[in-house]
Each structure stands twice: as C-alpha cells, then as structure tokens.
Design a protein around this motif. Structure first.
Motif, PDB file in Angstrom:
ATOM      1  N   SER A   1      60.185 -63.056  35.013  1.00 61.28           N
ATOM      2  CA  SER A   1      61.477 -62.743  34.403  1.00 61.28           C
ATOM      3  C   SER A   1      62.511 -62.324  35.436  1.00 61.28           C
ATOM      4  O   SER A   1      63.633 -61.979  35.079  1.00 61.28           O
ATOM      5  N   GLY A   2      62.127 -62.370  36.703  1.00 60.92           N
ATOM      6  CA  GLY A   2      63.043 -61.912  37.742  1.00 60.92           C
ATOM      7  C   GLY A   2      62.873 -60.421  37.961  1.00 60.92           C
ATOM      8  O   GLY A   2      62.261 -59.716  37.152  1.00 60.92           O
ATOM      9  N   ASN A   3      63.410 -59.953  39.059  1.00 59.51           N
ATOM     10  CA  ASN A   3      63.259 -58.551  39.397  1.00 59.51           C
ATOM     11  C   ASN A   3      64.479 -58.102  40.184  1.00 59.51           C
ATOM     12  O   ASN A   3      64.896 -58.797  41.107  1.00 59.51           O
ATOM     13  N   GLU A   4      65.045 -56.975  39.798  1.00 55.25           N
ATOM     14  CA  GLU A   4      66.243 -56.482  40.480  1.00 55.25           C
ATOM     15  C   GLU A   4      65.999 -55.051  40.927  1.00 55.25           C
ATOM     16  O   GLU A   4      65.451 -54.229  40.186  1.00 55.25           O
ATOM     17  N   ASP A   5      66.396 -54.773  42.154  1.00 53.91           N
ATOM     18  CA  ASP A   5      66.267 -53.430  42.696  1.00 53.91           C
ATOM     19  C   ASP A   5      67.511 -53.143  43.521  1.00 53.91           C
ATOM     20  O   ASP A   5      67.603 -53.533  44.681  1.00 53.91           O
ATOM     21  N   GLY A   6      68.459 -52.500  42.873  1.00 53.72           N
ATOM     22  CA  GLY A   6      69.702 -52.202  43.574  1.00 53.72           C
ATOM     23  C   GLY A   6      70.442 -53.468  43.954  1.00 53.72           C
ATOM     24  O   GLY A   6      70.761 -54.296  43.107  1.00 53.72           O
ATOM     25  N   ARG A   7      70.659 -53.640  45.242  1.00 54.69           N
ATOM     26  CA  ARG A   7      71.404 -54.816  45.730  1.00 54.69           C
ATOM     27  C   ARG A   7      70.528 -56.060  45.856  1.00 54.69           C
ATOM     28  O   ARG A   7      71.025 -57.128  46.217  1.00 54.69           O
ATOM     29  N   PHE A   8      69.258 -55.910  45.607  1.00 51.67           N
ATOM     30  CA  PHE A   8      68.305 -56.996  45.813  1.00 51.67           C
ATOM     31  C   PHE A   8      67.847 -57.583  44.473  1.00 51.67           C
ATOM     32  O   PHE A   8      67.482 -56.840  43.568  1.00 51.67           O
ATOM     33  N   THR A   9      67.857 -58.902  44.397  1.00 48.21           N
ATOM     34  CA  THR A   9      67.369 -59.593  43.203  1.00 48.21           C
ATOM     35  C   THR A   9      66.414 -60.696  43.635  1.00 48.21           C
ATOM     36  O   THR A   9      66.743 -61.505  44.500  1.00 48.21           O
ATOM     37  N   ALA A  10      65.248 -60.711  43.017  1.00 49.24           N
ATOM     38  CA  ALA A  10      64.261 -61.753  43.305  1.00 49.24           C
ATOM     39  C   ALA A  10      64.049 -62.571  42.043  1.00 49.24           C
ATOM     40  O   ALA A  10      64.010 -62.033  40.941  1.00 49.24           O
TER      41      ALA A  10
END
Lengths: 111, 113
Positions: free
Chosen positions: B53-62
C-alpha cells in the motif's frame, strides 16, 4: 544495546596470510549474515546462519573462505590464504525478523 | 536480468528539490522490499520497508509496483544530510521462511547547497 560488533575495523595484510574477521551479533537475534562489499560488485552475501547453523554458503567465493558460528554470540569469517582480490569491506549483519542490522564493517586490504 | 537493479547515479540535486529513485527486481514472487541508506564509509542502515500500500515517513515515500516489478523511493524537500547511497533490498527466497536479502548496488545522491 551496542549493536553488531565487528573486529578488527581495519586489516592490512600480505598476500598468502590468514585473515580472521570477527562478529558479535545483537543479543536475541537468531540469524547472522556475512557480506562483502566492493565498488564493482556491490554488497554480496557470502554466508547466512540461522540459529548458529549455516543455511546458505553459496556466496562463499571459494575454499579459501570459511565461516563458523560456534554460539549465538560469536561468528568468524576466515580467509586462508588471502589474495589481493579479497580486498573489500566485510560486513556482518544480524536479524530477528526481516530488518537486518549491520555492523560497522572490516576494511580489508591484501597487498 | 539481474536480481535487483538500480541506476547508480549520481543524482545531483539542489536543496529543496524532490528526487525519486527506482529499483527493479526479477523475482515476481518477492514479497518483502526495503530501502537502506549507506553513508560514505559506513554500514547500510534501514531507511524504510516498502509495503504493497506504499509507505510514507516524513519526507520519504516508498512505493511498490508489482505489475512492473519495481519499487521507488521519493524524497521531498531534499536536505544536505540526505546525501548518501540508497540501496534497495528484496527478499531472496520468498515463502521459504528465510530472511536473506538481495541488495542492489545502490544509487548515489548528492544534495547541493
């Protein structure tokens, strides 16, 4: 926790000499990996232990390389005899699930 | 086709820019994907896992694209401290209960003042 500990951090040796690299994984981690990293080949898996048992050593380049894990808190990677092409950074990593925690590495230079 | 492939870069971007890296993998059965960060002369460290489903951590998105067999890493508002090599990693033996990872050779990012 101190993290994964490797020694020595740097090793310079002459061709033909025996080299022993050491690794102490994070306590409680049941899998341990040895990697070699070079600019040309990137990060290559050499051998993988699970619960101290070698599971996959297909990445070990040749018979000059051997690895042991006599207990859950210690592993060695030995190169005998060493050759200049073995010069690389050798990392040990431990894991309890899929996140691998790497040690600081041993920079090996074989002259 | 190599198991895991990355554009080596370098990607030279100005501070504040948005930059994206891709990583392709060959095993369609792979289930676990990760981005690691490696600073110069240091060990790789986990940056983030990549979920379906994707992953977001602050300024980072995978993100993961299974159909095209690649994962991506997006960095927004780049900082000088983001300068590093970014390695992608893929589970080598999915379904076998193994935690072996195959790593790409990494993409080098330099954020310029």
């Amino acid at each position: 926790d101190a993290g994964v500990i490797q020694s020595p951090r740097h090793e310079v040796t002459e061709m033909g000499q025996e080299v022993t690299l050491r690794c102490k994984p994070i306590s409680g981690h049941n899998s341990l990996f040895w990697y070699r990293q070079t600019m040309m080949r990137g990060l290559e898996l050499l051998i993988y232990f699970n619960n101290n048992v070698p599971i996959d050593d297909s990445g070990m380049p040749e018979d000059r390389f051997s690895a042991k894990m006599p207990n859950a808190s210690f592993s060695t990677l030995k190169i005998q005899p060493s050759e200049p092409r073995d010069s690389a950074v050798y990392f040990c990593a431990s894991t309890i699930k899929e996140t691998q925690y790497f040690g600081p590495g041993t920079r090996l230079l074989v002259l | 086709r190599k198991e895991v492939e990355q554009d080596p870069g370098p990607f030279n971007v100005p501070e504040g820019a948005t930059v994206a890296f891709n990583c392709t993998y060959s095993n369609s059965a792979s289930q676990s994907f990760f981005w690691y960060r490696q600073d110069c002369r240091k060990e790789p460290k986990l940056l983030m896992s990549v979920y379906s489903s994707g992953n977001e951590d602050g300024r980072f998105t995978a993100q993961l694209n299974r159909a095209s067999q690649y994962i991506s890493l997006l960095i927004r508002d780049s900082k000088l401290s983001d300068s590093a090599t970014y390695l992608c990693a893929v589970n080598k033996r999915p379904g076998a209960g193994s935690y072996q990872l195959t790593f790409g050779k990494g993409t080098k990012l330099s954020v310029i003042p």
